[in-house]
Design a protein around this motif. Structure first.
Motif, PDB file in Angstrom:
ATOM      1  N   THR A 212       9.691  -4.077  -1.477  1.00  0.00           N
ATOM      2  CA  THR A 212       8.889  -2.855  -1.366  1.00  0.00           C
ATOM      3  C   THR A 212       7.416  -3.146  -1.615  1.00  0.00           C
ATOM      4  O   THR A 212       6.545  -2.666  -0.882  1.00  0.00           O
TER       5      THR A 212
ATOM      6  N   SER B 253       4.354  -2.775   1.138  1.00  0.00           N
ATOM      7  CA  SER B 253       3.471  -1.630   0.889  1.00  0.00           C
ATOM      8  C   SER B 253       2.137  -1.998   0.244  1.00  0.00           C
ATOM      9  O   SER B 253       1.275  -1.136   0.094  1.00  0.00           O
TER      10      SER B 253
ATOM     11  N   GLU C 162       4.381   3.293  -8.547  1.00  0.00           N
ATOM     12  CA  GLU C 162       5.447   4.300  -8.518  1.00  0.00           C
ATOM     13  C   GLU C 162       6.537   3.934  -7.518  1.00  0.00           C
ATOM     14  O   GLU C 162       7.730   4.033  -7.820  1.00  0.00           O
ATOM     15  N   LYS C 163       6.131   3.500  -6.333  1.00  0.00           N
ATOM     16  CA  LYS C 163       7.106   3.137  -5.300  1.00  0.00           C
ATOM     17  C   LYS C 163       7.918   1.910  -5.721  1.00  0.00           C
ATOM     18  O   LYS C 163       9.140   1.878  -5.546  1.00  0.00           O
TER      19      LYS C 163
ATOM     20  N   SER D 138      10.363   2.862  -8.481  1.00  0.00           N
ATOM     21  CA  SER D 138      11.425   3.698  -7.930  1.00  0.00           C
ATOM     22  C   SER D 138      12.469   2.838  -7.209  1.00  0.00           C
ATOM     23  O   SER D 138      13.677   3.007  -7.415  1.00  0.00           O
ATOM     24  N   GLU D 139      12.015   1.927  -6.377  1.00  0.00           N
ATOM     25  CA  GLU D 139      12.932   1.050  -5.642  1.00  0.00           C
ATOM     26  C   GLU D 139      13.685   0.114  -6.588  1.00  0.00           C
ATOM     27  O   GLU D 139      14.880  -0.122  -6.402  1.00  0.00           O
TER      28      GLU D 139
END
Length: 145
Positions: free
Chosen positions: A104, A108, A119-120, A123-124
């Protein structure tokens, strides 16, 4: 250029980089750097290796750092050297790396700011932690009766 810097004890980071290449392709992993503290290697020797690697990168290089353990010698050493080169202030540093987090982040890192990327990635990373449940062959056999 923004680099994804994987930092670990042993070969975890290099193995993770290799696996990222299987999913993201060779072009994407061109921006991935893997460094690991070798068994029985002094942190100072690891630091010297990282310092030499850092000198081969463009002056405007920036980093997202993923590490196996926050507070471990490899991450502490890397952060100290990045700080010495004025690179730490704008660097996102995250610990507890796993494959979903790394993939991720790689995909990204150029499109999200550090706050959204953090945050991403978290989360992943956490969404990927789950139990794989299996059914026994006996249960399947009983269902046929």
């Amino acid at each position: 250029m923004k680099y994804l810097l994987l930092v670990s004890h042993g070969d975890f980071s290099s193995g993770l980089k290799q696996t990222l290449g299987m999913f993201a392709g060779d072009d994407a992993i061109g921006s991935v750097i893997a460094v690991g503290l070798k068994p029985d290697e002094a942190a100072s020797t690891f630091g010297t290796r990282f310092e030499a690697l850092l000198k081969t990168l463009p002056e405007d290089a920036s980093f997202v750092v993923l590490a196996d353990i926050v507070g471990g010698s490899p991450l502490t050493t890397v952060c100290n050297i990045l700080n010495d080169h004025g690179k730490l202030q704008d660097t996102l540093v995250l610990g507890g790396m796993n494959f979903p987090m790394a993939l991720t982040t790689l995909m990204s890192k150029d499109s999200l700011d550090n706050s959204a990327l953090k945050e991403k990635a978290f989360s992943e990373a956490t969404a990927a932690i789950k139990e794989f449940q299996t059914t026994s062959s006996e249960a399947s056999d009983d269902d046929d009766i």
